[in-house]
Design a protein around this motif. Structure first.
Motif, PDB file in Angstrom:
ATOM      1  N   ALA A 131       0.832  -1.205   0.000  1.00 52.60           N
ATOM      2  CA  ALA A 131       0.000   0.000   0.000  1.00 52.60           C
ATOM      3  C   ALA A 131       0.867   1.256   0.000  1.00 52.60           C
ATOM      4  CB  ALA A 131      -0.927  -0.013   1.208  1.00 52.60           C
ATOM      5  N   SER A 132       1.968   1.209   0.748  1.00 52.17           N
ATOM      6  CA  SER A 132       2.870   2.364   0.789  1.00 52.17           C
ATOM      7  C   SER A 132       3.490   2.619  -0.574  1.00 52.17           C
ATOM      8  CB  SER A 132       3.976   2.126   1.830  1.00 52.17           C
ATOM      9  OG  SER A 132       3.430   2.018   3.123  1.00 52.17           O
ATOM     10  N   GLN A 133       3.833   1.553  -1.286  1.00 52.45           N
ATOM     11  CA  GLN A 133       4.425   1.729  -2.606  1.00 52.45           C
ATOM     12  C   GLN A 133       3.419   2.334  -3.582  1.00 52.45           C
ATOM     13  OE1 GLN A 133       7.476  -0.731  -5.172  1.00 52.45           O
ATOM     14  NE2 GLN A 133       5.514  -1.809  -5.243  1.00 52.45           N
ATOM     15  N   TRP A 134       2.158   1.902  -3.536  1.00 54.07           N
ATOM     16  CA  TRP A 134       1.153   2.490  -4.420  1.00 54.07           C
ATOM     17  C   TRP A 134       0.991   3.980  -4.140  1.00 54.07           C
ATOM     18  CZ3 TRP A 134       0.228   0.127  -8.623  1.00 54.07           C
ATOM     19  CH2 TRP A 134       0.022  -1.249  -8.707  1.00 54.07           C
ATOM     20  N   LEU A 135       0.985   4.351  -2.868  1.00 54.97           N
ATOM     21  CA  LEU A 135       0.864   5.765  -2.515  1.00 54.97           C
ATOM     22  C   LEU A 135       2.069   6.554  -3.017  1.00 54.97           C
ATOM     23  CD1 LEU A 135      -0.525   5.488   1.126  1.00 54.97           C
ATOM     24  CD2 LEU A 135      -1.751   6.349  -0.878  1.00 54.97           C
ATOM     25  N   TRP A 136       3.253   5.982  -2.851  1.00 53.56           N
ATOM     26  CA  TRP A 136       4.477   6.630  -3.333  1.00 53.56           C
ATOM     27  C   TRP A 136       4.424   6.820  -4.844  1.00 53.56           C
ATOM     28  CZ3 TRP A 136       7.849   4.397  -6.850  1.00 53.56           C
ATOM     29  CH2 TRP A 136       9.023   5.112  -7.109  1.00 53.56           C
ATOM     30  N   LEU A 137       3.967   5.788  -5.563  1.00 53.11           N
ATOM     31  CA  LEU A 137       3.929   5.867  -7.017  1.00 53.11           C
ATOM     32  C   LEU A 137       2.967   6.966  -7.473  1.00 53.11           C
ATOM     33  CD1 LEU A 137       4.866   4.731  -9.720  1.00 53.11           C
ATOM     34  CD2 LEU A 137       3.005   3.052  -9.568  1.00 53.11           C
ATOM     35  N   ALA A 138       1.789   7.029  -6.865  1.00 50.39           N
ATOM     36  CA  ALA A 138       0.814   8.063  -7.226  1.00 50.39           C
ATOM     37  C   ALA A 138       1.388   9.447  -6.971  1.00 50.39           C
ATOM     38  CB  ALA A 138      -0.479   7.858  -6.446  1.00 50.39           C
ATOM     39  N   ASP A 139       2.046   9.604  -5.834  1.00 53.11           N
ATOM     40  CA  ASP A 139       2.644  10.901  -5.508  1.00 53.11           C
ATOM     41  C   ASP A 139       3.747  11.265  -6.500  1.00 53.11           C
ATOM     42  OD1 ASP A 139       3.259  13.165  -3.510  1.00 53.11           O
ATOM     43  OD2 ASP A 139       5.186  12.121  -3.664  1.00 53.11           O
ATOM     44  N   ARG A 140       4.550  10.280  -6.848  1.00 54.45           N
ATOM     45  CA  ARG A 140       5.663  10.555  -7.770  1.00 54.45           C
ATOM     46  C   ARG A 140       5.143  10.887  -9.163  1.00 54.45           C
ATOM     47  NH1 ARG A 140       8.489  12.716  -9.813  1.00 54.45           N
ATOM     48  NH2 ARG A 140      10.745  12.685 -10.107  1.00 54.45           N
ATOM     49  N   LEU A 141       4.100  10.198  -9.617  1.00 54.94           N
ATOM     50  CA  LEU A 141       3.527  10.488 -10.928  1.00 54.94           C
ATOM     51  C   LEU A 141       2.931  11.895 -10.972  1.00 54.94           C
ATOM     52  CD1 LEU A 141       1.845   7.069 -11.787  1.00 54.94           C
ATOM     53  CD2 LEU A 141       3.755   8.149 -13.000  1.00 54.94           C
ATOM     54  N   ALA A 142       2.387  12.333  -9.851  1.00 56.14           N
ATOM     55  CA  ALA A 142       1.807  13.675  -9.801  1.00 56.14           C
ATOM     56  C   ALA A 142       2.867  14.750  -9.966  1.00 56.14           C
ATOM     57  CB  ALA A 142       1.064  13.865  -8.478  1.00 56.14           C
ATOM     58  N   ARG A 143       4.122  14.391  -9.752  1.00 58.56           N
ATOM     59  CA  ARG A 143       5.207  15.377  -9.840  1.00 58.56           C
ATOM     60  C   ARG A 143       5.946  15.331 -11.173  1.00 58.56           C
ATOM     61  NH1 ARG A 143       8.507  14.788  -4.192  1.00 58.56           N
ATOM     62  NH2 ARG A 143       6.816  13.974  -2.924  1.00 58.56           N
ATOM     63  N   VAL A 144       5.553  14.454 -12.070  1.00 56.95           N
ATOM     64  CA  VAL A 144       6.232  14.373 -13.365  1.00 56.95           C
ATOM     65  C   VAL A 144       6.016  15.674 -14.124  1.00 56.95           C
ATOM     66  CG1 VAL A 144       6.322  13.193 -15.592  1.00 56.95           C
ATOM     67  CG2 VAL A 144       6.065  11.871 -13.486  1.00 56.95           C
ATOM     68  N   SER A 145       7.092  16.239 -14.605  1.00 55.69           N
ATOM     69  CA  SER A 145       7.027  17.523 -15.303  1.00 55.69           C
ATOM     70  C   SER A 145       6.585  17.325 -16.749  1.00 55.69           C
ATOM     71  CB  SER A 145       8.396  18.208 -15.283  1.00 55.69           C
ATOM     72  OG  SER A 145       8.844  18.406 -13.959  1.00 55.69           O
ATOM     73  N   SER A 146       5.993  18.345 -17.306  1.00 56.07           N
ATOM     74  CA  SER A 146       5.623  18.318 -18.711  1.00 56.07           C
ATOM     75  C   SER A 146       6.879  18.128 -19.554  1.00 56.07           C
ATOM     76  CB  SER A 146       4.929  19.625 -19.086  1.00 56.07           C
ATOM     77  OG  SER A 146       4.656  19.669 -20.468  1.00 56.07           O
ATOM     78  N   GLY A 147       6.808  17.206 -20.481  1.00 58.03           N
ATOM     79  CA  GLY A 147       7.956  16.938 -21.337  1.00 58.03           C
ATOM     80  C   GLY A 147       8.864  15.843 -20.829  1.00 58.03           C
ATOM     81  N   GLN A 148       8.699  15.423 -19.560  1.00 56.29           N
ATOM     82  CA  GLN A 148       9.495  14.315 -19.045  1.00 56.29           C
ATOM     83  C   GLN A 148       8.935  12.993 -19.543  1.00 56.29           C
ATOM     84  OE1 GLN A 148       9.613  14.829 -14.669  1.00 56.29           O
ATOM     85  NE2 GLN A 148      11.833  14.579 -14.841  1.00 56.29           N
ATOM     86  N   ARG A 149       9.790  12.148 -20.081  1.00 55.93           N
ATOM     87  CA  ARG A 149       9.391  10.798 -20.420  1.00 55.93           C
ATOM     88  C   ARG A 149       9.597   9.898 -19.206  1.00 55.93           C
ATOM     89  NH1 ARG A 149      12.377   9.397 -25.987  1.00 55.93           N
ATOM     90  NH2 ARG A 149      14.008  10.718 -25.096  1.00 55.93           N
ATOM     91  N   ILE A 150       8.749   8.876 -19.092  1.00 53.00           N
ATOM     92  CA  ILE A 150       8.781   7.990 -17.936  1.00 53.00           C
ATOM     93  C   ILE A 150       9.362   6.648 -18.341  1.00 53.00           C
ATOM     94  CG2 ILE A 150       7.382   6.750 -16.231  1.00 53.00           C
ATOM     95  CD1 ILE A 150       5.316   9.023 -16.473  1.00 53.00           C
ATOM     96  N   ALA A 151      10.292   6.151 -17.531  1.00 55.77           N
ATOM     97  CA  ALA A 151      10.781   4.783 -17.648  1.00 55.77           C
ATOM     98  C   ALA A 151      10.439   4.054 -16.353  1.00 55.77           C
ATOM     99  CB  ALA A 151      12.285   4.750 -17.894  1.00 55.77           C
ATOM    100  N   LEU A 152       9.723   2.957 -16.462  1.00 55.14           N
ATOM    101  CA  LEU A 152       9.364   2.126 -15.316  1.00 55.14           C
ATOM    102  C   LEU A 152      10.350   0.966 -15.241  1.00 55.14           C
ATOM    103  CD1 LEU A 152       7.326   1.379 -13.027  1.00 55.14           C
ATOM    104  CD2 LEU A 152       6.125   0.006 -14.747  1.00 55.14           C
ATOM    105  N   LEU A 153      10.974   0.784 -14.077  1.00 53.41           N
ATOM    106  CA  LEU A 153      11.925  -0.295 -13.863  1.00 53.41           C
ATOM    107  C   LEU A 153      11.320  -1.290 -12.876  1.00 53.41           C
ATOM    108  CD1 LEU A 153      15.170   1.863 -13.333  1.00 53.41           C
ATOM    109  CD2 LEU A 153      13.992   1.291 -15.466  1.00 53.41           C
ATOM    110  N   THR A 154      11.323  -2.558 -13.240  1.00 52.63           N
ATOM    111  CA  THR A 154      10.666  -3.594 -12.448  1.00 52.63           C
ATOM    112  C   THR A 154      11.357  -4.924 -12.670  1.00 52.63           C
ATOM    113  OG1 THR A 154       8.616  -4.929 -12.364  1.00 52.63           O
ATOM    114  CG2 THR A 154       8.985  -3.665 -14.356  1.00 52.63           C
ATOM    115  N   HIS A 155      11.417  -5.760 -11.647  1.00 56.98           N
ATOM    116  CA  HIS A 155      12.042  -7.062 -11.854  1.00 56.98           C
ATOM    117  C   HIS A 155      11.263  -7.890 -12.860  1.00 56.98           C
ATOM    118  CE1 HIS A 155      14.205 -10.746 -11.287  1.00 56.98           C
ATOM    119  NE2 HIS A 155      13.135 -11.372 -10.840  1.00 56.98           N
ATOM    120  N   LYS A 156       9.947  -7.976 -12.669  1.00 50.94           N
ATOM    121  CA  LYS A 156       9.122  -8.791 -13.561  1.00 50.94           C
ATOM    122  C   LYS A 156       8.531  -7.944 -14.679  1.00 50.94           C
ATOM    123  CE  LYS A 156       7.617 -12.406 -10.361  1.00 50.94           C
ATOM    124  NZ  LYS A 156       6.465 -13.182  -9.874  1.00 50.94           N
TER     125      LYS A 156
END
Length: 274
Positions: A131-156
């Protein structure tokens, strides 16, 4: 930047150690800005804490800065029907990672990019840390700047073609419910790249405007009778340059001296069914 995955380091896996030495030599010569390890750092850290401590010492041999996220062999797997309890992620196993290696999810801002690294093993676990990770992810996505591309890194990996996902064993991809929630979290965001390991094959998939990069193992591949050929079964590493306006062009590298091994054929069967 160099990505490595599925090193499976342990005093009990000399073949993995030999290949890791070849990787370290390659990184020393290439001098990247950063190395990112995508999980299954250890052979059996989920059940043998000494493997995690040993693997940390191997990371410290790298001549450049590094970041890492855990895999199922490090902290246990996502719960799935029929999964043995002895292999499931727990708070204690996760804490050993935090103590020995560092954060299990984190972000990194680069020119024109934000890298969001998540702990795939928490998905569907029901732990408070999920649950903490989901909250962190939502918060971090809200801070993505216009023009920034997103790379998601995950084991699976999170997905592939519908037929492939349907036919895959339940431990290959993110759990379906968690994968659906991940898609909801990223709705409206431009995810340019997903980088994962776990499958011990190198592969590039382009789906709905997102490139999915599978980073291979540095240790050994599974024989074809145990796992279908989905990409390229070869040990090695991947490099990728990040920068404003740069295209996503990953390169595969086979470090000098790395041995191309197949489980059960070239090494004892120490692999835990993944």
């Amino acid at each position: 930047m160099i990505f490595v995955s599925d090193t499976h380091l342990s005093p009990d896996a000399p073949e993995a150690q030999d290949n890791w030495a070849a990787v370290v030599r390659h990184i020393d010569a290439a001098a990247p800005d950063l190395v990112i390890h995508l999980g299954d750092l250890s052979l059996d850290g989920a059940r043998n804490p000494a493997d995690i401590d040993y693997a940390r010492r191997q990371l410290d041999l790298l001549p450049v800065a590094w970041h890492a996220i855990p895999g199922n062999h490090d902290i246990g797997d996502n719960p799935f029907p029929g999964a043995p309890e002895s292999m499931t992620v727990t708070d204690g196993r996760r804490q050993r990672w935090l103590d020995a290696i560092g954060p299990d999810y984190w972000s990194l801002n680069l020119p024109g990019w934000v890298l969001l690294a998540v702990n795939a093993q928490l998905a569907g676990s029901g732990l408070a840390s999920e649950a903490s990770q989901w909250l962190w992810l939502a918060d971090r996505l809200a801070r993505v700047s216009s023009g920034q591309r997103i790379a998601l890194l995950t084991h699976k990996p999170i997905t592939a073609g519908d037929a492939e996902v349907a036919e895959a064993p339940p431990y290959r991809f993110w759990p379906p419910a968690a994968s659906s929630r991940l898609a909801e979290e990223f709705e409206g965001e431009s995810v340019a790249l997903v980088v994962s390991g776990h499958v011990h094959q190198s592969r590039i998939l382009s789906m709905d405007g997102t490139q999915h990069l599978w980073v291979p193992t540095t240790w050994a591949v599974l024989p074809d009778h145990a796992q279908a050929v989905l990409g390229a079964k070869r040990a090695g590493i991947m490099s990728l340059e990040f920068g404003t306006g740069l295209p996503v062009r990953p390169d595969f590298h086979e470090p000098a001296g790395i041995r191309q091994l197949t489980m059960t054929a070239d090494i004892p069967d120490r692999y835990n069914g993944r």
